[in-house]
Design a protein around this motif. Structure first.
Motif, PDB file in Angstrom:
ATOM      1  N   ARG A 133     -30.926  42.353 -32.423  1.00 31.65           N
ATOM      2  CA  ARG A 133     -30.846  42.423 -33.876  1.00 31.65           C
ATOM      3  C   ARG A 133     -32.269  42.672 -34.387  1.00 31.65           C
ATOM      4  O   ARG A 133     -33.236  42.346 -33.720  1.00 31.65           O
ATOM      5  N   ASN A 134     -32.408  43.277 -35.580  1.00 33.26           N
ATOM      6  CA  ASN A 134     -33.761  43.460 -36.085  1.00 33.26           C
ATOM      7  C   ASN A 134     -34.113  42.327 -37.033  1.00 33.26           C
ATOM      8  O   ASN A 134     -33.756  42.354 -38.205  1.00 33.26           O
ATOM      9  N   PRO A 135     -34.782  41.290 -36.545  1.00 25.98           N
ATOM     10  CA  PRO A 135     -35.020  40.127 -37.397  1.00 25.98           C
ATOM     11  C   PRO A 135     -36.033  40.449 -38.490  1.00 25.98           C
ATOM     12  O   PRO A 135     -36.880  41.317 -38.313  1.00 25.98           O
ATOM     13  N   SER A 136     -35.938  39.719 -39.580  1.00 25.66           N
ATOM     14  CA  SER A 136     -36.920  39.891 -40.651  1.00 25.66           C
ATOM     15  C   SER A 136     -38.273  39.390 -40.153  1.00 25.66           C
ATOM     16  O   SER A 136     -38.348  38.428 -39.387  1.00 25.66           O
ATOM     17  N   LEU A 137     -39.327  40.044 -40.586  1.00 21.01           N
ATOM     18  CA  LEU A 137     -40.673  39.617 -40.179  1.00 21.01           C
ATOM     19  C   LEU A 137     -41.398  38.936 -41.340  1.00 21.01           C
ATOM     20  O   LEU A 137     -42.605  38.783 -41.325  1.00 21.01           O
ATOM     21  N   ARG A 138     -40.627  38.550 -42.341  1.00 23.52           N
ATOM     22  CA  ARG A 138     -41.258  37.909 -43.510  1.00 23.52           C
ATOM     23  C   ARG A 138     -41.933  36.595 -43.119  1.00 23.52           C
ATOM     24  O   ARG A 138     -43.077  36.347 -43.426  1.00 23.52           O
ATOM     25  N   SER A 139     -41.193  35.767 -42.380  1.00 21.11           N
ATOM     26  CA  SER A 139     -41.767  34.483 -41.963  1.00 21.11           C
ATOM     27  C   SER A 139     -41.649  34.353 -40.438  1.00 21.11           C
ATOM     28  O   SER A 139     -40.543  34.350 -39.908  1.00 21.11           O
ATOM     29  N   VAL A 140     -42.776  34.279 -39.792  1.00 17.84           N
ATOM     30  CA  VAL A 140     -42.795  34.269 -38.320  1.00 17.84           C
ATOM     31  C   VAL A 140     -43.567  33.048 -37.818  1.00 17.84           C
ATOM     32  O   VAL A 140     -44.655  32.742 -38.323  1.00 17.84           O
ATOM     33  N   VAL A 147     -50.793  17.925 -38.404  1.00 24.80           N
ATOM     34  CA  VAL A 147     -50.630  19.180 -37.661  1.00 24.80           C
ATOM     35  C   VAL A 147     -49.165  19.332 -37.253  1.00 24.80           C
ATOM     36  O   VAL A 147     -48.558  20.396 -37.391  1.00 24.80           O
ATOM     37  N   MET A 148     -48.584  18.239 -36.782  1.00 22.37           N
ATOM     38  CA  MET A 148     -47.182  18.288 -36.323  1.00 22.37           C
ATOM     39  C   MET A 148     -46.235  18.570 -37.494  1.00 22.37           C
ATOM     40  O   MET A 148     -45.306  19.368 -37.369  1.00 22.37           O
ATOM     41  N   ASN A 149     -46.509  17.951 -38.651  1.00 18.90           N
ATOM     42  CA  ASN A 149     -45.636  18.193 -39.813  1.00 18.90           C
ATOM     43  C   ASN A 149     -45.730  19.646 -40.266  1.00 18.90           C
ATOM     44  O   ASN A 149     -44.724  20.251 -40.650  1.00 18.90           O
ATOM     45  N   ALA A 150     -46.928  20.211 -40.194  1.00 18.91           N
ATOM     46  CA  ALA A 150     -47.089  21.628 -40.562  1.00 18.91           C
ATOM     47  C   ALA A 150     -46.310  22.504 -39.574  1.00 18.91           C
ATOM     48  O   ALA A 150     -45.700  23.509 -39.959  1.00 18.91           O
ATOM     49  N   ALA A 151     -46.296  22.110 -38.311  1.00 21.45           N
ATOM     50  CA  ALA A 151     -45.547  22.880 -37.302  1.00 21.45           C
ATOM     51  C   ALA A 151     -44.042  22.779 -37.576  1.00 21.45           C
ATOM     52  O   ALA A 151     -43.321  23.788 -37.536  1.00 21.45           O
ATOM     53  N   TYR A 152     -43.564  21.564 -37.874  1.00 16.28           N
ATOM     54  CA  TYR A 152     -42.135  21.408 -38.184  1.00 16.28           C
ATOM     55  C   TYR A 152     -41.759  22.274 -39.388  1.00 16.28           C
ATOM     56  O   TYR A 152     -40.740  22.973 -39.376  1.00 16.28           O
ATOM     57  N   ALA A 153     -42.599  22.247 -40.421  1.00 15.22           N
ATOM     58  CA  ALA A 153     -42.289  23.012 -41.639  1.00 15.22           C
ATOM     59  C   ALA A 153     -42.240  24.506 -41.311  1.00 15.22           C
ATOM     60  O   ALA A 153     -41.348  25.222 -41.786  1.00 15.22           O
ATOM     61  N   ALA A 154     -43.172  24.970 -40.487  1.00 16.97           N
ATOM     62  CA  ALA A 154     -43.223  26.409 -40.160  1.00 16.97           C
ATOM     63  C   ALA A 154     -41.980  26.844 -39.392  1.00 16.97           C
ATOM     64  O   ALA A 154     -41.415  27.907 -39.665  1.00 16.97           O
ATOM     65  N   VAL A 155     -41.546  26.025 -38.435  1.00 16.87           N
ATOM     66  CA  VAL A 155     -40.383  26.461 -37.643  1.00 16.87           C
ATOM     67  C   VAL A 155     -39.076  26.334 -38.442  1.00 16.87           C
ATOM     68  O   VAL A 155     -38.131  27.078 -38.213  1.00 16.87           O
ATOM     69  N   GLU A 156     -39.064  25.407 -39.394  1.00 15.21           N
ATOM     70  CA  GLU A 156     -37.849  25.265 -40.210  1.00 15.21           C
ATOM     71  C   GLU A 156     -37.651  26.437 -41.166  1.00 15.21           C
ATOM     72  O   GLU A 156     -36.534  26.772 -41.518  1.00 15.21           O
ATOM     73  N   ARG A 157     -38.753  27.055 -41.590  1.00 13.85           N
ATOM     74  CA  ARG A 157     -38.589  28.129 -42.587  1.00 13.85           C
ATOM     75  C   ARG A 157     -38.684  29.533 -41.992  1.00 13.85           C
ATOM     76  O   ARG A 157     -38.460  30.518 -42.685  1.00 13.85           O
ATOM     77  N   CYS A 158     -38.984  29.653 -40.695  1.00 14.88           N
ATOM     78  CA  CYS A 158     -39.240  31.005 -40.173  1.00 14.88           C
ATOM     79  C   CYS A 158     -37.941  31.792 -39.956  1.00 14.88           C
ATOM     80  O   CYS A 158     -36.877  31.226 -39.724  1.00 14.88           O
ATOM     81  N   ASP A 159     -38.069  33.133 -40.021  1.00 13.77           N
ATOM     82  CA  ASP A 159     -36.938  34.020 -39.717  1.00 13.77           C
ATOM     83  C   ASP A 159     -36.948  34.378 -38.238  1.00 13.77           C
ATOM     84  O   ASP A 159     -35.919  34.639 -37.637  1.00 13.77           O
TER      85      ASP A 159
END
Ligand code: OAD
Length: 237
Positions: A2-9, A160-172
């Motif tokens: 599939r061609n995933p969106s690259l907006r949030s990686v 640092v860990m909370n920032a990582a959790y937030a990033a993976v929760e919102r990424c496409d």
């Protein structure tokens, strides 16, 4: 694929991304130092028992890493950071090769081998001395210095860990590159991204515990596969 969106990686890297630069991984056949495994040296107990031995290991690794250069996989992640609107590089590596390749937005889950920390007051300083002139090194206050890394049995920095959790929760799209995905909490990040709806791609020379979950598994060395994947995702191929 599939061609995933690259907006949030979001990208999670492990020792395998630096393997082609010449940095040994932890769990491969080249992961041993003298007769020790990383799990026997990277602990607070090992440091309390024998700080000289632990520092000799870090001094050896620092010397080795100092002679290595970032590879095409590190450089591709730098390019991705410039390209994507929302990009987070989460690394378990302490080698500093992402920074040397030009990455700026990095969450270092396990610390940085090029920083030292006072065991008395926790003051952190950069330290690039290779080899160290004195082992174990000491702080101007007289206390022992330790590497500013996370050892087995220690907690990760919660910010640092909370920032990582937030990033993976919102990424496409989440890329997982060169990690055996066995050390938690880092190893739990890809499943969180997947459960939140992200397209999950693994790049590794072999299958891991994560492969069954991934939407796409690319088997091959990161320095070859990551630039190709990125070219494909951006339509350059
Ligand atoms: P490991 O040594 O456990 O795993 C390295 C992974 O990289 C393996 O899955 C290899 O198959 C893969 N690999 C090797 N060469 C590769 C290449 N050229 N391209 C792509 N993949 C390749 O290292 P990590 O998963 O990073 O923690 O280990 C996690 C943590 O355990 C480390 O951060 C460290 C360690 O003990 C602490 O020190 C706290």
């Amino acid at each position: 694929m599939r061609n995933p969106s690259l907006r949030s990686v979001a990208v999670l890297t492990g020792a395998g991304i630096s393997a082609e630069s010449g940095v040994p991984t932890f769990r491969g056949a080249d992961g041993l130092w003298r007769q020790y495994r990383a799990e026997e040296l990277a602990t607070p107990q090992a440091f309390m028992r024998n700080p000289t031995l632990v520092w000799e290991w870090y001094d050896w690794r620092r010397g080795l890493i100092a002679g290595c250069q970032p590879n095409a996989a590190h450089r591709t992640l730098t390019e991705m950071e410039r390209w994507c609107e929302d990009f987070t590089l989460i690394t378990q590596n302490v080698d500093g090769l992402h920074q040397r390749a030009g990455s700026e937005r990095i969450l270092e889950l396990h610390g940085d081998i090029w920083r030292v920390r006072c065991t008395t007051d926790n003051t952190v300083c950069d330290n690039h001395e290779v080899p160290l002139s004195r082992i174990p090194p000491t702080c101007p206050c007289g206390a022992l210095l330790r590497p500013d890394v996370v050892w087995f049995g220690e907690s990760l920095d919660s910010e640092v860990m909370n920032a990582a959790y937030a990033a993976v929760e919102r990424c496409d799209l989440m890329l997982v590159v060169g990690t055996s995905a066995v050390v938690h909490p880092a190893a739990s990040l890809p499943a969180i991204a997947h459960n939140a709806g992200a397209y999950l791609v693994e790049v590794n020379v072999q299958e891991t515990a994560l492969s069954a979950l991934a939407d796409e598994v690319i088997l091959g060395p990161a320095a070859r596969e990551l630039p190709e994947l990125w070219a494909r995702l951006t339509g350059a191929l």
